[in-house]
Write an enzyme that holds these catalytic residues in place. Structure first.
Site, short mmCIF file in Angstrom:
data_model
loop_
_atom_site.label_atom_id
_atom_site.label_comp_id
_atom_site.label_asym_id
_atom_site.label_seq_id
_atom_site.Cartn_x
_atom_site.Cartn_y
_atom_site.Cartn_z
N SER A 57 0.83 -1.21 0.00
CA SER A 57 0.00 0.00 0.00
C SER A 57 0.86 1.25 0.00
O SER A 57 1.98 1.25 0.55
CB SER A 57 -0.86 -0.02 1.27
OG SER A 57 -1.48 1.21 1.46
N TYR A 117 -1.41 -0.97 10.83
CA TYR A 117 -1.77 -1.59 9.55
C TYR A 117 -0.62 -1.41 8.55
O TYR A 117 -0.15 -2.37 7.92
CB TYR A 117 -3.06 -0.99 9.00
CG TYR A 117 -3.23 -1.21 7.51
CD1 TYR A 117 -3.42 -2.48 6.99
CD2 TYR A 117 -3.16 -0.13 6.61
CE1 TYR A 117 -3.52 -2.69 5.62
CE2 TYR A 117 -3.28 -0.33 5.24
CZ TYR A 117 -3.45 -1.61 4.75
OH TYR A 117 -3.55 -1.81 3.40
N LYS A 128 2.18 -4.12 6.58
CA LYS A 128 2.49 -4.20 5.13
C LYS A 128 3.99 -4.11 4.92
O LYS A 128 4.57 -4.85 4.12
CB LYS A 128 1.79 -3.04 4.39
CG LYS A 128 0.29 -3.19 4.33
CD LYS A 128 -0.12 -4.16 3.24
CE LYS A 128 -1.31 -4.96 3.59
NZ LYS A 128 -1.66 -6.01 2.68
#
Ligand code: NAD
Ligand code: UD1
Length: 336
Positions: A124, A148, A152
């Protein structure tokens, strides 16, 4: 190709499965349906007139996942499965680390054991954190601002270490910017649980009457109209990007990392006005204070993907709004 798609019942996964099936690939989906339903998988089969195989399995459960690798031989894996809500990740970080990282480790271990060494991984733009300048290139420093985003980045590191240890792996890390839109049929689209966190689903729920008004998070950013600027990319363009990444893996490139974005930034108010024009519905809004953790401007330099993958986003803001609106009108309550 025989492709294993983790998280294939989710928003981006379902559009990618559809696109790959239309290109003739055989798809096997593993998803625990923690943030999705089986309906999109059924609809994909209706649209394409082809079958896919579905296992309702949690990636963290190795014994269950082994069975999938025992049953089928895969040429490549596309790894979408993961939890993705930024705010929730701040509240329950362990759930995010456990699901996203343990799930990925189990998957990579089995790929290694069964000799499946081609993978496309969903990363992302969030890994860049607050960029020093825009457009953002893949070489920019990474510094995610929430759990989050850190999951990643950790998974990216795991893949880099794996490649450093064994050059037989071919790995494409794709850093998506802001995916929006839906398949033009209106049969599959984004179906957020509860109240949407992201801008586009919120706008479309206001237009369809499910939400009263949009809260615009701040109009005092250093942007042309004071509202946040993002690189919105149509989910079908993103889906096609995965086919180009799979082709690239066929050239045995080693480990490659690409931004998938359009390279253009639109403000919140520009998105509202584009959506109103396309839908013919008013989208009332109220300016409220900034959302914690938001940045002013974020858009990609997508030139590396264009040069090395021969991929470029083709759809513009009107198609993004039209397709979102068609999906929302046809499915006011999402998948039921
Ligand atoms: P999504 O939640 O719609 O899809 C993810 C899917 O993974 C869901 O169907 C969920 O049920 C499944 N899943 C989660 N944990 C699992 C587990 N342990 N085992 C099996 N299945 C599991 O999300 P999406 O928007 O389609 O995103 C797909 C990927 O792209 C995610 O990894 C996300 O982090 C990444 N990404 C998304 C965005 C975005 O804005 N949508 C942006 C950048 C990156
Ligand atoms: C969010 C995630 C990011 C993820 C990205 C891709 C956060 C903090 N970040 O980014 O990790 O990679 O999605 O999907 O959630 N906005 C409003 N009102 C709303 C919703 C959003 O004004 O109700 C504004 C935001 O302030 C921002 C823009 O709209 O300026 C886009 O927001 P959103 O769709 O949530 O995406 P990002 O914040 O870019």
């Amino acid at each position: 190709m025989n492709i294993l798609v983790t998280g294939g019942a989710g928003y981006i996964g379902s559009h990618t499965c559809l696109s790959l099936m239309e290109e003739g690939h055989d798809i096997c989906v593993v998803d625990n349906l923690s943030n999705s339903k089986e309906t999109p998988l059924k609809r994909i089969q209706e649209i394409t007139g082809r079958r896919l195989q579905f296992y309702r399995i949690d990636l963290t459960q190795k014994a269950s996942l082994v069975q999938v690798f025992e049953d089928r031989r895969f040429d490549a894996v596309i790894h979408f499965a993961g939890l993705k809500a930024v705010g929730e990740s701040v509240l329950v970080p362990l759930a995010y680390y456990s699901n996203n990282i343990v799930g990925s480790l189990v998957l990579f271990e089995l790929m290694d054991a069964y000799g499946v060494k081609n993978i496309v991984f969903s990363s992302s733009a969030t890994v860049y954190g607050e960029p020093e300048k825009v457009p953002i290139k893949e070489s920019f420093p990474v510094c995610p601002a929430n759990p989050y985003g850190r999951t990643k980045l950790h998974i990216e590191h795991i893949l880099r270490d794996l490649f450093a240890a064994d050059r037989k792996w071919n790995i494409a890390i794709l850093r998506y910017f802001n995916p929006v839109g839906a398949h033009p049929s209106g049969m599959i689209g984004e179906d957020p649980n509860d109240i949407p966190n992201n801008l586009m689903p919120f706008i479309s729920q206001v237009a369809v009457g499910k939400q009263q008004e949009l809260f615009v998070y701040g109009n005092d950013y250093p942007t042309h109209d004071g509202t946040g600027v993002r690189d919105y990319i149509h989910v079908m363009d993103l889906a096609h990007g995965h086919a180009y990444a799979l082709n690239k893996l066929g050239e045995a490139p080693g480990l490659v990392t690409y931004n998938l974005g359009t390279g253009k930034g639109f403000s919140v108010l520009e998105m509202v006005s584009a959506f109103e024009k396309v839908s013919g519905k008013p989208v009332p809004y109220k300016i409220v204070s900034r959302r914690e953790g938001d940045i002013a401007t974020c858009y990609a330099d997508p030139s590396l993907a264009e040069k090395e993958l021969d991929w470029k986003a083709k759809l513009g803001i009107n198609e993004m709004c039209e397709d979102t609106w068609r999906w929302q009108k046809k499915n006011p309550d999402g998948y039921i």
